[in-house]
Scaffold this motif. Sequence first.
Motif, PDB file in Angstrom:
ATOM      1  N   ALA A 153      56.268 119.263  49.439  1.00 49.69           N
ATOM      2  CA  ALA A 153      56.643 120.288  48.462  1.00 49.69           C
ATOM      3  C   ALA A 153      55.658 121.457  48.498  1.00 49.69           C
ATOM      4  CB  ALA A 153      56.666 119.669  47.073  1.00 49.69           C
ATOM      5  N   GLY A 154      55.954 122.473  47.697  1.00 49.80           N
ATOM      6  CA  GLY A 154      55.048 123.616  47.547  1.00 49.80           C
ATOM      7  C   GLY A 154      55.383 124.724  48.531  1.00 49.80           C
ATOM      8  N   VAL A 155      55.499 125.941  48.031  1.00 46.51           N
ATOM      9  CA  VAL A 155      55.890 127.041  48.920  1.00 46.51           C
ATOM     10  C   VAL A 155      54.705 127.682  49.630  1.00 46.51           C
ATOM     11  CG1 VAL A 155      58.070 127.578  47.748  1.00 46.51           C
ATOM     12  CG2 VAL A 155      55.988 128.648  46.951  1.00 46.51           C
ATOM     13  N   ARG A 156      53.564 127.756  48.955  1.00 49.05           N
ATOM     14  CA  ARG A 156      52.435 128.489  49.536  1.00 49.05           C
ATOM     15  C   ARG A 156      51.654 127.674  50.575  1.00 49.05           C
ATOM     16  NH1 ARG A 156      53.368 130.170  44.516  1.00 49.05           N
ATOM     17  NH2 ARG A 156      52.418 128.326  43.624  1.00 49.05           N
ATOM     18  N   SER A 195      65.697 125.409  45.026  1.00 50.15           N
ATOM     19  CA  SER A 195      66.148 126.755  44.657  1.00 50.15           C
ATOM     20  C   SER A 195      65.629 127.782  45.659  1.00 50.15           C
ATOM     21  CB  SER A 195      65.621 127.110  43.273  1.00 50.15           C
ATOM     22  OG  SER A 195      64.242 127.396  43.332  1.00 50.15           O
ATOM     23  N   SER A 196      64.576 127.394  46.395  1.00 49.94           N
ATOM     24  CA  SER A 196      63.961 128.353  47.320  1.00 49.94           C
ATOM     25  C   SER A 196      64.907 128.741  48.453  1.00 49.94           C
ATOM     26  CB  SER A 196      62.652 127.794  47.876  1.00 49.94           C
ATOM     27  OG  SER A 196      62.917 126.633  48.620  1.00 49.94           O
ATOM     28  N   THR A 248      62.178 124.876  39.948  1.00 47.63           N
ATOM     29  CA  THR A 248      60.819 124.759  39.382  1.00 47.63           C
ATOM     30  C   THR A 248      60.736 123.702  38.263  1.00 47.63           C
ATOM     31  OG1 THR A 248      60.634 127.127  39.875  1.00 47.63           O
ATOM     32  CG2 THR A 248      58.793 126.134  38.690  1.00 47.63           C
ATOM     33  N   MET A 258      51.371 122.708  41.070  1.00 48.36           N
ATOM     34  CA  MET A 258      52.256 123.718  40.485  1.00 48.36           C
ATOM     35  C   MET A 258      51.532 124.545  39.424  1.00 48.36           C
ATOM     36  SD  MET A 258      55.965 121.899  40.522  1.00 48.36           S
ATOM     37  CE  MET A 258      56.799 123.344  39.888  1.00 48.36           C
ATOM     38  N   ALA A 259      51.968 125.793  39.273  1.00 48.34           N
ATOM     39  CA  ALA A 259      51.226 126.754  38.457  1.00 48.34           C
ATOM     40  C   ALA A 259      51.016 126.270  37.013  1.00 48.34           C
ATOM     41  CB  ALA A 259      51.939 128.096  38.470  1.00 48.34           C
ATOM     42  N   PHE A 262      48.137 123.632  37.076  1.00 49.81           N
ATOM     43  CA  PHE A 262      46.732 124.045  37.295  1.00 49.81           C
ATOM     44  C   PHE A 262      46.314 125.168  36.352  1.00 49.81           C
ATOM     45  CE2 PHE A 262      48.824 126.121  41.058  1.00 49.81           C
ATOM     46  CZ  PHE A 262      48.493 127.460  40.819  1.00 49.81           C
ATOM     47  N   ARG A 274      45.187 133.373  38.114  1.00 51.58           N
ATOM     48  CA  ARG A 274      45.789 134.546  38.746  1.00 51.58           C
ATOM     49  C   ARG A 274      47.267 134.606  38.387  1.00 51.58           C
ATOM     50  NH1 ARG A 274      44.850 134.337  44.809  1.00 51.58           N
ATOM     51  NH2 ARG A 274      45.980 132.401  44.517  1.00 51.58           N
ATOM     52  N   VAL A 275      47.656 135.679  37.725  1.00 46.50           N
ATOM     53  CA  VAL A 275      49.059 135.834  37.336  1.00 46.50           C
ATOM     54  C   VAL A 275      49.684 136.885  38.241  1.00 46.50           C
ATOM     55  CG1 VAL A 275      50.634 136.451  35.451  1.00 46.50           C
ATOM     56  CG2 VAL A 275      48.527 135.161  34.959  1.00 46.50           C
ATOM     57  N   VAL A 284      56.499 138.061  37.726  1.00 40.73           N
ATOM     58  CA  VAL A 284      57.471 137.212  38.428  1.00 40.73           C
ATOM     59  C   VAL A 284      58.038 136.202  37.425  1.00 40.73           C
ATOM     60  CG1 VAL A 284      56.455 137.473  40.723  1.00 40.73           C
ATOM     61  CG2 VAL A 284      55.687 135.628  39.252  1.00 40.73           C
ATOM     62  N   ARG A 286      60.564 132.526  36.669  1.00 37.09           N
ATOM     63  CA  ARG A 286      61.150 131.294  37.199  1.00 37.09           C
ATOM     64  C   ARG A 286      62.097 130.675  36.177  1.00 37.09           C
ATOM     65  NH1 ARG A 286      59.575 132.917  41.168  1.00 37.09           N
ATOM     66  NH2 ARG A 286      58.368 131.969  42.845  1.00 37.09           N
ATOM     67  N   PHE A 288      62.341 127.772  34.966  1.00 40.80           N
ATOM     68  CA  PHE A 288      61.642 126.491  34.782  1.00 40.80           C
ATOM     69  C   PHE A 288      62.601 125.450  34.184  1.00 40.80           C
ATOM     70  CE2 PHE A 288      58.278 129.720  34.490  1.00 40.80           C
ATOM     71  CZ  PHE A 288      57.348 129.217  35.390  1.00 40.80           C
ATOM     72  N   VAL A 334      56.082 134.555  34.293  1.00 39.70           N
ATOM     73  CA  VAL A 334      54.852 133.751  34.370  1.00 39.70           C
ATOM     74  C   VAL A 334      53.898 134.140  33.237  1.00 39.70           C
ATOM     75  CG1 VAL A 334      52.872 133.153  35.822  1.00 39.70           C
ATOM     76  CG2 VAL A 334      55.112 133.396  36.847  1.00 39.70           C
TER      77      VAL A 334
HETATM   78  O1  LIG Z   1      62.308 125.764  42.614  1.00 40.70           O
HETATM   79  C1  LIG Z   1      61.893 125.297  43.666  1.00 40.70           C
HETATM   80  O2  LIG Z   1      62.661 124.974  44.542  1.00 40.70           O
HETATM   81  C2  LIG Z   1      60.416 125.156  43.922  1.00 40.70           C
HETATM   82  O3  LIG Z   1      59.724 125.222  42.685  1.00 40.70           O
HETATM   83  C3  LIG Z   1      58.327 125.233  42.801  1.00 40.70           C
HETATM   84  O4  LIG Z   1      57.919 126.431  43.429  1.00 40.70           O
HETATM   85  P1  LIG Z   1      57.554 127.654  42.499  1.00 40.70           P
HETATM   86  O5  LIG Z   1      58.721 128.063  41.671  1.00 40.70           O
HETATM   87  O6  LIG Z   1      56.974 128.716  43.365  1.00 40.70           O
HETATM   88  O7  LIG Z   1      56.494 127.024  41.495  1.00 40.70           O
HETATM   89  P2  LIG Z   1      54.930 127.311  41.267  1.00 40.70           P
HETATM   90  O8  LIG Z   1      54.187 127.207  42.531  1.00 40.70           O
HETATM   91  O9  LIG Z   1      54.512 126.435  40.155  1.00 40.70           O
HETATM   92  O10 LIG Z   1      54.912 128.837  40.799  1.00 40.70           O
HETATM   93  C4  LIG Z   1      55.534 129.213  39.593  1.00 40.70           C
HETATM   94  C5  LIG Z   1      55.354 130.676  39.380  1.00 40.70           C
HETATM   95  O11 LIG Z   1      53.976 130.977  39.158  1.00 40.70           O
HETATM   96  C6  LIG Z   1      53.543 132.024  40.014  1.00 40.70           C
HETATM   97  N1  LIG Z   1      52.123 131.801  40.338  1.00 40.70           N
HETATM   98  C7  LIG Z   1      51.756 130.750  41.101  1.00 40.70           C
HETATM   99  C8  LIG Z   1      50.442 130.517  41.376  1.00 40.70           C
HETATM  100  C9  LIG Z   1      49.459 131.376  40.889  1.00 40.70           C
HETATM  101  O12 LIG Z   1      48.231 131.218  41.118  1.00 40.70           O
HETATM  102  N2  LIG Z   1      49.857 132.417  40.094  1.00 40.70           N
HETATM  103  C10 LIG Z   1      51.166 132.662  39.806  1.00 40.70           C
HETATM  104  O13 LIG Z   1      51.487 133.637  39.104  1.00 40.70           O
HETATM  105  C11 LIG Z   1      54.468 131.966  41.210  1.00 40.70           C
HETATM  106  O14 LIG Z   1      54.581 133.234  41.812  1.00 40.70           O
HETATM  107  C12 LIG Z   1      55.771 131.540  40.545  1.00 40.70           C
HETATM  108  O15 LIG Z   1      56.469 132.635  40.090  1.00 40.70           O
HETATM  109  C13 LIG Z   1      57.825 124.021  43.588  1.00 40.70           C
HETATM  110  O16 LIG Z   1      56.443 124.111  43.824  1.00 40.70           O
HETATM  111  C14 LIG Z   1      58.578 123.846  44.877  1.00 40.70           C
HETATM  112  O17 LIG Z   1      58.173 122.648  45.475  1.00 40.70           O
HETATM  113  C15 LIG Z   1      60.045 123.833  44.537  1.00 40.70           C
HETATM  114  O18 LIG Z   1      60.846 123.535  45.559  1.00 40.70           O
END
Ligand SMILES: O=C(O)[C@H]1O[C@H](OP(=O)(O)OP(=O)(O)OC[C@H]2O[C@@H](n3ccc(=O)[nH]c3=O)[C@H](O)[C@@H]2O)[C@H](O)[C@@H](O)[C@@H]1O
Length: 408
Positions: A153-156, A195-196, A248, A258-259, A262, A274-275, A284, A286, A288, A334
């Motif tokens: 998992a995880g996009v980054r 969803s990605s 998400t 996940m954001a 942490f 970091r937002v 940005v 989501r 959720f 966020v």
């Molecule tokens: O919906 C999905 O399919 C995906 O959802 C999450 O991915 P993501 O939505 O990017 O979740 P987070 O990594 O928790 O990020 C959530 C939001 O916080 C933001 N973010 C993240 C990290 C950070 O340091 N700061 C920040 O603003 C991201 O840009 C994003 O908009 C999961 O991590 C993926 O494994 C999953 O497949």
Amino acid sequence: MDKPSYLHRSRFLSRTKLLAFWTLIFLALLLFLFPKSPPFPADSTRRILQAGPLWENRIRHSANSHPHRVLVTGAAGFVGLHVSLALKRRGDGVVGIDNFNPYYETSLKRSRAALLDRAGVFVVEGDINDGALLIKLFELVKFTHVMHLAAQAGVRYAMRNPSSYVQSNIAGLVSVLEACKSANPQPAVVWASSSSVYGLNSRVPFSEKDRTDQPASLYAATKKAGEEIAHTYNHIYGLSITGLRFFTVYGPWGRPDMAYFFFTKDILKGKTIRVFERADQKSVARDFTYIDDIVKGCLGALDTAEKSTGSGGRKKGKAQLRVFNLGNTSPVTVSELVDNLENLLNMKANRMVLPMPRNGDVPFTHANISLAQKELGYKPTTDLKTGLKEFVDWYRLYYSNSRKKIVL
Ligand SMILES: O=C(O)[C@H]1O[C@H](OP(=O)(O)OP(=O)(O)OC[C@H]2O[C@@H](n3ccc(=O)[nH]c3=O)[C@H](O)[C@@H]2O)[C@H](O)[C@@H](O)[C@@H]1O
């Protein structure tokens, strides 16, 4: 003057001996450097040999003879834990499999597995790429369903370790589908897409009818590839397959990468978070989705899955192939997520607002869930504020008792 013929012969013999000697050395070196690989991974050979009747009994007992016998891959993962518990609670037979990889703290995965164990769900420690192990599990239990949730998992993180995504989300998926197509009877498969896959699409809400050919991360690309692979196994072998595009997912026992997770940890420690914001200076966002809603969607998919039509690797007729969005239909930025956490933790966050890095993130997600509503009876009921409270309560309890075992 010509040399005597015996001299020629002895020189020829010593050359032959020398050649034989070096050939032997060369062969020995080859054997040493490239030992013959066993027919299936050494780990699996060892595991199956060591397993024995006790291990087999635990698996049979965990699956029991319920009408639904479900193999849950990634059972010690976040969604895997909750789905396994829900299946067990309602009386289904459940066997888990998880490789407990160290992508994030393995102690959390072990705690989840311990919780499952107490609930009567046995989690086999093994890899989905281990074909021999999967075959063994299908020999022991005639699974009616496979809930395939194991994934990288995880996009980054995909930019740091791309091959782990190929290994889990592509090779692993094929390995699971291979085992399913050869099983007799074939199980119905429900699996986690994402969803990605909507990538850089700008039309919202995202519908299953929309294009999914512009992924923004390797993670998304592997999930999209998974959807195409699912089509192939459905088409060739008559496997009934349902893909679920999770949006998400968050909640108690969640993923520390996940954001929301942490951010909680860092706010409590007084560390800067970091937002990310978009190029147009908007935060940005989501869609959720709370874990209990996702679990209902998973069970709905499992209960409405038709039987696979093939058996033992042969297709006998057309089989069901579906894909559904499982989101919340109300995206939150966020910065609102952080506002909520500040209220729940009663602490101010040190925010550093940064442009969204180009490392796989997409600016927003928003699910159209009308198809899941119609076909699965899916109806999310938890808003972010309520769900985050559940998470924060769990987080405080879990980390203050991190050395003790706690129940959900
Ligand atoms: O919906 C999905 O399919 C995906 O959802 C999450 O991915 P993501 O939505 O990017 O979740 P987070 O990594 O928790 O990020 C959530 C939001 O916080 C933001 N973010 C993240 C990290 C950070 O340091 N700061 C920040 O603003 C991201 O840009 C994003 O908009 C999961 O991590 C993926 O494994 C999953 O497949």
